[in-house]
Write a protein that holds these residues in place. Structure first.
Motif, short mmCIF file in Angstrom:
data_model
loop_
_atom_site.label_atom_id
_atom_site.label_comp_id
_atom_site.label_asym_id
_atom_site.label_seq_id
_atom_site.Cartn_x
_atom_site.Cartn_y
_atom_site.Cartn_z
N VAL A 1 34.93 32.61 27.82
CA VAL A 1 34.28 33.65 28.14
C VAL A 1 34.02 35.02 27.93
N ILE A 2 35.24 35.30 27.60
CA ILE A 2 35.45 36.71 27.39
C ILE A 2 34.99 37.24 25.95
N ALA A 3 34.40 36.48 24.95
CA ALA A 3 33.98 37.03 24.07
C ALA A 3 32.10 36.71 24.44
N ALA A 4 31.79 35.86 25.14
CA ALA A 4 30.14 36.04 25.83
C ALA A 4 29.71 37.29 26.81
N ALA A 5 31.57 38.00 27.57
CA ALA A 5 31.27 38.62 28.30
C ALA A 5 31.00 40.07 27.13
N ILE B 1 45.70 40.18 31.79
CA ILE B 1 45.50 41.29 31.38
C ILE B 1 45.60 41.07 29.72
N ARG B 2 46.75 40.82 29.25
CA ARG B 2 46.91 40.78 28.23
C ARG B 2 46.48 39.76 26.96
N LEU B 3 45.99 38.46 27.53
CA LEU B 3 45.64 37.84 27.20
C LEU B 3 43.84 38.40 26.79
N MET B 4 42.93 39.61 27.84
CA MET B 4 42.08 39.97 27.76
C MET B 4 42.25 40.78 25.97
N GLU B 5 43.43 41.91 26.42
CA GLU B 5 43.34 42.89 25.77
C GLU B 5 43.11 41.96 24.12
N ASP B 6 44.11 40.88 24.24
CA ASP B 6 45.04 40.68 22.67
C ASP B 6 43.06 40.14 21.90
N LEU B 7 42.20 40.03 22.69
CA LEU B 7 41.19 38.75 22.68
C LEU B 7 39.89 40.43 22.27
N GLY B 8 39.97 41.83 21.95
CA GLY B 8 39.94 43.28 22.43
C GLY B 8 38.68 43.74 23.41
N PHE B 9 39.04 42.74 24.83
CA PHE B 9 38.17 43.13 25.05
C PHE B 9 38.84 44.23 26.64
N HIS B 10 38.49 45.12 26.97
CA HIS B 10 38.85 46.18 28.04
C HIS B 10 38.23 46.54 29.46
N LEU B 11 37.02 46.30 29.14
CA LEU B 11 35.91 46.13 30.24
C LEU B 11 36.92 45.03 31.64
N ILE B 12 37.83 45.19 32.58
CA ILE B 12 39.17 44.82 32.69
C ILE B 12 38.77 45.42 33.94
N LYS B 13 38.60 45.12 35.91
CA LYS B 13 39.39 45.12 37.18
C LYS B 13 39.69 44.28 37.18
N VAL B 14 40.92 44.67 38.11
CA VAL B 14 41.73 43.92 38.66
C VAL B 14 41.92 44.01 39.94
N SER B 15 42.08 42.77 41.09
CA SER B 15 42.62 42.49 42.76
C SER B 15 43.34 41.01 42.73
N LEU B 16 44.20 42.05 43.58
CA LEU B 16 45.92 41.10 44.31
C LEU B 16 45.93 40.82 45.32
N LYS B 17 44.69 40.36 45.95
CA LYS B 17 44.53 40.06 47.68
C LYS B 17 45.59 39.19 48.15
N ALA B 18 46.07 39.23 49.04
CA ALA B 18 47.19 38.31 49.74
C ALA B 18 46.81 38.77 51.86
N PHE B 19 46.69 37.70 52.62
CA PHE B 19 47.26 38.00 53.78
C PHE B 19 47.81 38.73 54.46
N ASP B 20 48.43 38.53 53.59
CA ASP B 20 50.16 39.58 54.73
C ASP B 20 49.87 40.96 54.14
N VAL B 21 49.92 42.07 54.96
CA VAL B 21 49.62 42.83 54.58
C VAL B 21 50.41 43.53 53.76
N PRO B 22 52.43 43.88 53.71
CA PRO B 22 53.12 44.61 53.25
C PRO B 22 53.22 43.77 51.83
N THR B 23 52.48 42.09 51.43
CA THR B 23 52.76 41.91 50.62
C THR B 23 51.47 42.71 49.39
#
Lengths: 350, 350
Positions: free
Chosen positions: A115-119, A157-179
């Protein structure tokens, strides 16, 4: 509010991260295979201010529908992919502007590498979308949830970077607000990539807007976040409305009018709640960022009305109309709505 | 979230500050002179979870009404006083549990000293309630608004302290969220007193809840705040509802059930929004803090449903029912609501 520095990305015509304004996203709730319904909802989303739209791709037919959907809308489209890497490849082939992959369910390293190669070939950014509800139970089972979420993203992220891919955005969603807040804080200084904020499965608008406002609001106030998506069990335009209200409250974006209105109390001599509701309804037709104040009495009324573009400060059965800080007239209660709206409309037309 | 240390106060039977839970306040919107209407609204407020109620005292008759109002309700009553110190004296005589004075309009030093002497005699706390809308234009006109608000409060605090009065609570409310946050941050380390939080004139519920959640939420997350009042142009019970949702989102208080529900997307094979709305309506009758999840698909569904006390994770036209993390059955779409509510009701009755 000093904004965290992030590497800007292009999702189609829209820049996310860097110095770009915080981007408002939503997601279609139609069956993606129903092309007319999905195109129609994307058009509704564009009108209400959505800037990037995500579309679920549960199967091959949905992936193939993206070709026609994309040809008929102008918003950038992100394909939301789970479980099957073939669907990610098909969505890329269909020409999507971005991918969202869930590292909790995305198959093995080799599949992800394809997938990363195609992206990479197409310069299409990928969001690593970690979600508390789909984190594998076997992943660092003893660590606190926020840490597990951040570490899952870091691994991907490390996996993608190892493959030379850096067009990255990240989300970390939980229902719990403090988490949710902790997870984003943990990753914010460790990576240079843009962050997509959200509180997941926040519920119906009445409660979900509050939960989202607190989680997203606290992070934005800390300078964290480049794009937001409010998740509500409601029409997606309600998500966009809430997203802008969050951004407006923090002075980060402007959109449409803002109504300042007093809660009313035993001091009010005019029915302020009914008047505020009527003004709010009329303001739906106004697109300029005009600040309107509807105030019940002499305590804070003149101050707030003076500070707004247009305002009313009520007294016994009547109210003073303010325009840009000056009293321009005093009218009886039954004429307040029309007098206020005449001023608003005249500002809107300028 | 380490809470700022504040000196606890007693407002009637309720402790504000120190280690006490964050207290939820609201304000009556009836004519205070209409004793039955005001008593009735205070009783409604008590049922919906309000812990302290403020009542506007615009004139002598309103002050005198407080005697009878107080005899007929059990919530502690705070008299909201502006302009006329005689009304503060009359409210104290009527037996109120607290006073709110607005230093922006409260007369001269000698008049304030008389009020303070009377409050001291009765051990009645006073809130110094600064509001951006009623700050005298002549007070430090060149300083930024947040600083002016904090300095106005500090001046009033010094006056009270000079008179040997320390039963002090402070609020610094503005409509602008960053201004409100800055004002509270400025004063938080300078005084030992409890802080009452609010974003003033926040508007109608749809937007005002968001604005209030961000302002109050950011401060609470920083450990600032001992009691909150959400100001909405709506029935005061809506203010109380929003206040609890803010506190629940941050894990600071519990009240009633919590509905986790997914936003739905092109992957859902059940009408999740309609189902979530129906569940929410039924949950109004539930008083225990039960966490209920209504999830649309297999991506995050099982995870969230497992994490809730009771949950549904839907698939194609059917859903799995979870109780305390275990699947207890699978039912067709038309039976989902009843099956879920049967589990909720059985937990509620325990």
């Amino acid at each position: 509010m000093t904004r965290r520095t992030s590497k800007p990305l292009r999702i189609g015509k829209v820049t996310v991260g860097g110095d770009a304004p915080i981007v408002v996203q939503s997601m279609t709730k139609t069956d993606t295979r129903d092309i007319p319904a999905t195109v129609n909802q994307i058009k509704e989303l564009e009108i209400c201010g959505c800037e990037i739209v995500r579309v679920a791709v549960p199967d091959r037919q949905a992936a193939e529908s993206l070709v026609t959907i994309r040809q008929n809308v102008s918003l950038p489209i992100i394909a939301d992919i789970h479980f099957d890497y073939h669907l990610a490849l098909a969505a890329l082939k269909a020409g999507v502007d971005g991918l969202r992959l869930n590292p909790g369910n995305m198959g093995d390293r080799e599949q992800i590498a394809r997938v990363i190669a195609a992206a990479k070939e197409r310069d299409v950014p990928i969001r690593i979308g970690v979600n508390a509800g789909s984190l594998p139970a076997s992943f660092q089972p003893k660590a606190p949830l926020a840490e597990r979420m951040a570490n899952m993203a870091l691994e991907q992220i490390r996996l993608m970077e190892d493959l030379g891919f850096h067009l990255i955005k990240v989300s970390l969603k939980a229902f719990d607000v403090p988490t949710t807040i902790q997870a984003y804080q943990m990753i914010a200084d460790k990576i240079p990539y843009a962050l997509h904020l959200g509180v997941t499965e926040a519920g119906l608008p009445r409660t979900g807007a509050i939960r989202s406002a607190i989680g997203i609001g606290i992070l934005l106030y800390q300078g964290i976040g480049d794009t937001i998506r409010v998740s509500l069990s409601a029409h997606p335009c309600e998500e966009v409305f809430v997203a802008y209200e969050i951004l407006k409250s923090l002075g980060l974006r402007q959109r449409g009018p803002t109504l300042v209105s007093c809660p009313s109390c035993g001091r009010a001599e005019v029915d302020i709640i009914t008047l505020a509701e009527a003004v709010s309804k009329r303001l739906k037709k106004i697109s300029k960022p005009i600040k309107v104040a509807v105030m019940g009495c002499v305590v804070n009324g003149p101050g707030e009305a003076e500070d707004a573009d247009v305002g009313i400060a009520c007294g016994k059965g009547k109210g003073a109309i303010f325009r840009k800080g000056k009293v321009v007239g005093t009218v009886s209660e039954d004429k307040l709505l029309e007098a206020l709206m005449a001023e608003v409309n005249s500002l809107d037309k300028r």
